[in-house]
Design a protein around this motif. Structure first.
Motif, PDB file in Angstrom:
ATOM      1  N   ILE B  32     -25.017  -3.881  19.167  1.00  0.00           N
ATOM      2  CA  ILE B  32     -26.102  -3.464  20.083  1.00  0.00           C
ATOM      3  C   ILE B  32     -25.665  -2.251  20.895  1.00  0.00           C
ATOM      4  O   ILE B  32     -26.424  -1.288  21.062  1.00  0.00           O
ATOM      5  N   ILE B  33     -24.438  -2.281  21.411  1.00  0.00           N
ATOM      6  CA  ILE B  33     -23.971  -1.165  22.241  1.00  0.00           C
ATOM      7  C   ILE B  33     -23.847   0.113  21.392  1.00  0.00           C
ATOM      8  O   ILE B  33     -24.206   1.195  21.842  1.00  0.00           O
ATOM      9  N   LYS B  34     -23.377  -0.042  20.181  1.00  0.00           N
ATOM     10  CA  LYS B  34     -23.282   1.130  19.300  1.00  0.00           C
ATOM     11  C   LYS B  34     -24.665   1.711  19.045  1.00  0.00           C
ATOM     12  O   LYS B  34     -24.848   2.915  18.988  1.00  0.00           O
ATOM     13  N   SER B  35     -25.632   0.836  18.931  1.00  0.00           N
ATOM     14  CA  SER B  35     -26.972   1.290  18.592  1.00  0.00           C
ATOM     15  C   SER B  35     -27.746   1.790  19.821  1.00  0.00           C
ATOM     16  O   SER B  35     -28.463   2.783  19.739  1.00  0.00           O
ATOM     17  N   LEU B  36     -27.599   1.107  20.953  1.00  0.00           N
ATOM     18  CA  LEU B  36     -28.420   1.446  22.122  1.00  0.00           C
ATOM     19  C   LEU B  36     -27.628   2.105  23.256  1.00  0.00           C
ATOM     20  O   LEU B  36     -28.223   2.584  24.220  1.00  0.00           O
ATOM     21  N   GLY B  37     -26.317   2.103  23.166  1.00  0.00           N
ATOM     22  CA  GLY B  37     -25.499   2.711  24.218  1.00  0.00           C
ATOM     23  C   GLY B  37     -25.715   2.023  25.554  1.00  0.00           C
ATOM     24  O   GLY B  37     -25.738   0.792  25.633  1.00  0.00           O
ATOM     25  N   THR B  38     -25.949   2.822  26.582  1.00  0.00           N
ATOM     26  CA  THR B  38     -26.052   2.272  27.937  1.00  0.00           C
ATOM     27  C   THR B  38     -27.353   1.483  28.153  1.00  0.00           C
ATOM     28  O   THR B  38     -27.511   0.852  29.199  1.00  0.00           O
ATOM     29  N   ALA B  39     -28.261   1.551  27.185  1.00  0.00           N
ATOM     30  CA  ALA B  39     -29.523   0.826  27.334  1.00  0.00           C
ATOM     31  C   ALA B  39     -29.454  -0.563  26.705  1.00  0.00           C
ATOM     32  O   ALA B  39     -30.448  -1.283  26.684  1.00  0.00           O
ATOM     33  N   ALA B  40     -28.275  -0.934  26.205  1.00  0.00           N
ATOM     34  CA  ALA B  40     -28.141  -2.210  25.480  1.00  0.00           C
ATOM     35  C   ALA B  40     -28.573  -3.400  26.335  1.00  0.00           C
ATOM     36  O   ALA B  40     -29.204  -4.328  25.834  1.00  0.00           O
ATOM     37  N   TRP B  41     -28.241  -3.326  27.626  1.00  0.00           N
ATOM     38  CA  TRP B  41     -28.497  -4.492  28.485  1.00  0.00           C
ATOM     39  C   TRP B  41     -29.987  -4.779  28.656  1.00  0.00           C
ATOM     40  O   TRP B  41     -30.394  -5.912  28.829  1.00  0.00           O
ATOM     41  N   TYR B  42     -30.824  -3.760  28.594  1.00  0.00           N
ATOM     42  CA  TYR B  42     -32.254  -4.071  28.675  1.00  0.00           C
ATOM     43  C   TYR B  42     -32.932  -4.005  27.296  1.00  0.00           C
ATOM     44  O   TYR B  42     -34.047  -4.491  27.143  1.00  0.00           O
ATOM     45  N   GLY B  43     -32.230  -3.415  26.325  1.00  0.00           N
ATOM     46  CA  GLY B  43     -32.753  -3.444  24.956  1.00  0.00           C
ATOM     47  C   GLY B  43     -32.898  -4.887  24.494  1.00  0.00           C
ATOM     48  O   GLY B  43     -33.880  -5.257  23.846  1.00  0.00           O
ATOM     49  N   THR B  44     -31.916  -5.716  24.872  1.00  0.00           N
ATOM     50  CA  THR B  44     -31.980  -7.133  24.474  1.00  0.00           C
ATOM     51  C   THR B  44     -33.097  -7.858  25.215  1.00  0.00           C
ATOM     52  O   THR B  44     -33.666  -8.824  24.703  1.00  0.00           O
ATOM     53  N   LEU B  45     -33.438  -7.360  26.413  1.00  0.00           N
ATOM     54  CA  LEU B  45     -34.559  -7.985  27.135  1.00  0.00           C
ATOM     55  C   LEU B  45     -35.889  -7.673  26.447  1.00  0.00           C
ATOM     56  O   LEU B  45     -36.822  -8.478  26.498  1.00  0.00           O
TER      57      LEU B  45
END
Lengths: 435, 370
Positions: B32-45
């Motif tokens: 997820i972090i590789k794919s979304l970078g710093t937005a990973a934490w809300y990408g999962t939301l």
């Protein structure tokens, strides 16, 4: 439950226990020998020359230490309860394998405390030597990164302690001195690796060297010795006699994976204040009211530094604000600077001193190396929408253009055991007006 | 039909939460972090939000057929043959999930903790426990989940708390990561990571019907989303998006950097404990449901004689991937990015068919009559 099913259940439980006990990976503690320090130098017959210092599990290294001896044996590499072995290899981990062929126990990096690069090598780039260690399961994140003047091999040979008999503990404790003095940063391996890859700033390492203990001038001086409160010492050049020869003093500054310069031990204190890592330290300042006299202050950082970043006319502007707590340790002149009426003046003097020091240190990192070791970039990043925008801007290239405003708040808290110290009386003392 | 027993809200909630968050301990954060970078934490939301919408649709399907589980609804709506095929698709998926989850667990365990133990030995030992759990049945698995839920969640939060000195939340900027569009896209695709919530509809009759189903479903998805988001933000704050995107197990790595003094360090054993237990519960649940689905499709009354053949299949599946790259780039990707085609698409299609054909369960029909 019938007897039969119970016995089946018990048999199953026993069978389950066998593979779960981890026989394949089991190792007795004394089947391994723990490398405490790893040194990397440029090789002669192969790519790199590696030096390992590992514990012998013997008190004092198993050698009788006669009076006046150096506690070691040149041929076997024994140094105060440890062995220092050097080997040349094509890679770091292969070097360990080669050393394994000469040791009756497997060398483990599980307790490696320090990775030392020679300055010469660090200036060529260290990423290729750090990478295999990051992948390797045995290497701990708490190993410290040290860059030493001269050869890493020579530095490790001097990595001895005259206090206590546990070499691992001694190495760990030397790094704790960063908290007590602020003369060098305490750089963990994990932080160093992270800083190698980050777009938010640049890495640093502990700067070290070997002091041959000949720096101190002869005992016969000529006239009044000068007062030097702002002296900068490189590691290995602190004028002293006695004790161990190794010195940790200052900061090695990197641009990417190449070392580009150093901060002195004095500048390192300002650097540590700027990043909020300064714990405590004594500062000697010249008394502005009585030249030649000094006062000594114990300074502590009061909370995390406040950092703000913005762009003004496309120029990055950083506002750094930090608060220092001051304890007076000594006032040679015995003036009553701790009195309520005198505190603002003292606080202002200290504030100006630290603002100047911090500003100069930041300017040095900007003008000499363009290396944001303060990681101001982490705040600048908030001004960008996406990672692509941040990386396209390349903060590490634009750091030198940044305008950094420094504000230091000082608060005098305590004045030691004394308050309003009485003057010294002698036959030559003249009547002094009360303050 | 196998008697699966009954359990309450807390057991169901514990079981489903553990099943959903297990992937957090493997390679998911890295991907997820590789794919979304710093937005990973809300990408999962975003994924969590999509799953909540899906769950609302699933609930409306279940509400049309009260007292029937998802498999019965498949048969009622699509007919016996197609229904059985759909059940078998679920069974195969669950078997695959059990095998690949186990393969991922063993691969990461090999890297971090047991490098020299052969994979087959680890898989065999683990499967012995899984078979024991599956032998007891769903109720047993749910009760084990409930017993370990508090220690698992407690240890997880303790780990996040102990790592606080390493966090710098500036590392969550730039806030948009690799761009809002990419975050939304990935968020939608990766909603499959929460897709296992559909299995709650399969075991609905064990959790006392619709009311508990709705409560457990919504609370579980929201809790898992919050836990995921919190853990991802902690990994980002500790390692930044650069290094956070390279660590095979971000959570394990987080436990390794906990350092308070010479005396309080190397606490990753706490992590190992929750890692093993959550993996065990998740694999057991998937394994048992695969067995149960197969039994349902072929009307087999007792699942126990199938334990050995099914465990052999999982053993083979777990050892099938050649290397860790194959696990991450092929199998885990299928499970966490594309499995929504099975987990979400099929139930939604069944709902649409039920709406078009006007099919309802008996009780719902009775209620509809004046």
């Amino acid at each position: 439950m019938t007897k039969q099913s119970l016995s089946w259940l018990l048999a199953l439980a026993i069978i389950i226990c066998l593979p779960l006990s981890g026989c394949y990976d089991a190792k007795e503690i004394d089947e391994e020998v723990y490398a405490l320090v790893i040194g990397v130098d440029e090789g002669v017959q192969n790519k790199i020359r590696l030096t390992f210092q590992y514990a012998t599990y013997k008190e004092g290294g198993g050698k009788a230490q006669g009076g006046g001896g150096n506690g070691g044996d040149e041929e076997s590499g024994e140094v105060d309860g440890t062995i220092v072995a050097t080997i040349e290899a094509s890679s770091l981990l292969e070097g360990i394998n080669l050393i394994n062929a000469t040791v009756n126990r497997q060398i483990s990096l599980m307790h490696a405390k320090m990775l030392v690069f020679s300055e010469e090598y660090a200036r060529e780039g260290v990423a290729k030597y750090v990478e295999p260690l990051v992948r390797f399961r045995e290497v701990r994140e708490f190993m410290r990164i040290v860059v030493c003047k001269g050869k890493a091999e020579d530095f490790i040979k001097e990595n001895r302690s005259f206090i206590g008999s546990n070499p691992a503990k001694n190495i760990e404790l030397i790094f704790e001195q960063s908290k007590n003095t602020g003369y060098f940063p305490d750089v963990f391996f994990s932080d160093f690796y992270q800083d190698l890859l980050t777009p938010y700033g640049q890495p640093t390492a502990i700067y070290a060297g070997v002091n041959d203990l000949t720096q101190m001038a002869s005992d016969v001086g000529t006239g009044e010795p000068p007062l030097r409160t702002e002296e900068d010492y490189e590691p290995g050049s602190i004028p002293r006699k006695g004790g161990t020869k190794k010195e940790l003093s200052g900061t090695a500054v990197f641009d990417g994976d190449r070392m580009v310069g150093t901060l002195s031990q004095r500048e390192t204190r300002f650097f540590l204040m700027g990043i909020g890592e300064f714990k405590r330290g004594f500062f000697t300042l010249e008394d502005p009211n009585i030249p030649g006299y000094i006062y000594v202050l114990e300074i502590r950082l009061a909370g995390e530094p406040k950092l703000k970043a913005r762009f003004a006319n496309a120029i990055p502007v950083i506002d750094l604000e930090l608060s220092l707590d001051i304890n007076i340790i000594s006032i040679q002149s015995r003036k009553h600077y701790e009195k309520l009426a005198n505190i603002p003046k003292l606080e202002t003097e200290v504030k100006l001193h630290f603002e100047k020091g911090l500003r100069e240190t930041i300017e040095k990192t900007q003008t000499e190396w363009n290396a944001d070791i303060f990681h101001f970039g982490r705040k600048i990043a908030g001004n960008f929408g996406t990672i692509e925008e941040l990386e396209a801007y390349n903060w590490n290239r634009h750091y030198q253009e940044a305008k950094v405003n420094v504000k230091v708040n000082t608060h005098l808290r305590r004045s030691g055991f004394l308050f309003e110290a009485a003057p010294v009386h002698s036959s030559t003392t003249e009547g002094e007006q009360k303050e | 039909m196998i008697r699966e027993g009954h359990f309450g809200f807390y057991e169901a909630f514990s079981l489903m939460t553990i099943v959903l968050i297990t992937k957090l301990f493997y390679t998911s954060p890295m991907v997820i972090i590789k794919s979304l970078g710093t937005a990973a934490w809300y990408g999962t939301l975003i994924s969590c939000g999509i799953t909540l919408v899906f769950f609302a649709l699933l609930f409306s399907l279940m509400a049309r057929f009260p007292q029937q589980d998802l498999y019965q609804i498949f048969e009622a709506v699509t007919g016996k043959i197609v229904g059985k095929i759909l059940i078998l698709i679920f069974a195969v998926y669950l078997l695959y999930k059990a095998g690949i989850t186990l393969a991922e667990f063993i691969a990461v365990l090999n890297v971090y903790s047991m490098p020299y133990t052969p994979q087959s030995v680890l898989v065999f030992a683990f499967l012995l426990l899984v078979v024991a759990m599956a032998y007891v049945g769903l109720e047993g698995i749910a009760r084990v989940a409930y017993v370990f839920f508090y220690p698992i969640i407690g240890s997880l939060f303790l780990l996040l708390l102990l790592a606080i000195p390493n966090y710098d939340y500036c590392y969550l900027t730039p806030l948009l990561g690799h761009g809002l569009l990419r975050t939304m896209e990935t968020g939608v695709i990766r909603s499959a990571a929460y897709g296992e919530i559909v299995f709650l509809a399969v075991i609905i009759n064990s959790i006392h019907g619709l009311k508990n189903f709705k409560k457990v479903g919504f609370i579980t998805v929201i809790s898992a989303g919050v836990i995921f988001s919190l853990c991802l933000s902690c990994i980002l704050a500790a390692f930044q998006y650069t290094v956070g995107g390279e660590h095979l197990s971000g959570m394990y790595q987080l436990s390794r950097i906990i350092y308070f003094s010479r005396f309080l360090q190397r606490v990753e054993s706490i992590f190992l404990f929750i890692w093993v237990i959550t993996s065990l519960i998740t694999v057991s649940f998937a394994f048992y449901l695969a067995l149960s689905s197969y039994c349902r499709a072929f009307k087999i009354q007792n699942h126990r004689p199938l334990l050995l053949p099914f465990s052999t299949l999982v053993f083979v599946l777990a050892l099938y991937p050649d290397n860790i790259a194959e696990i991450i780039e092929v199998h885990v990707k299928v499970l966490r990015a594309y499995s929504s085609l099975i987990l979400m698409f099929i139930p939604i299609m069944v709902l649409i068919m039920a709406l078009i054909r006007g099919k309802k369960g008996e009780k719902a029909n009775d209620q509809a009559k004046p």
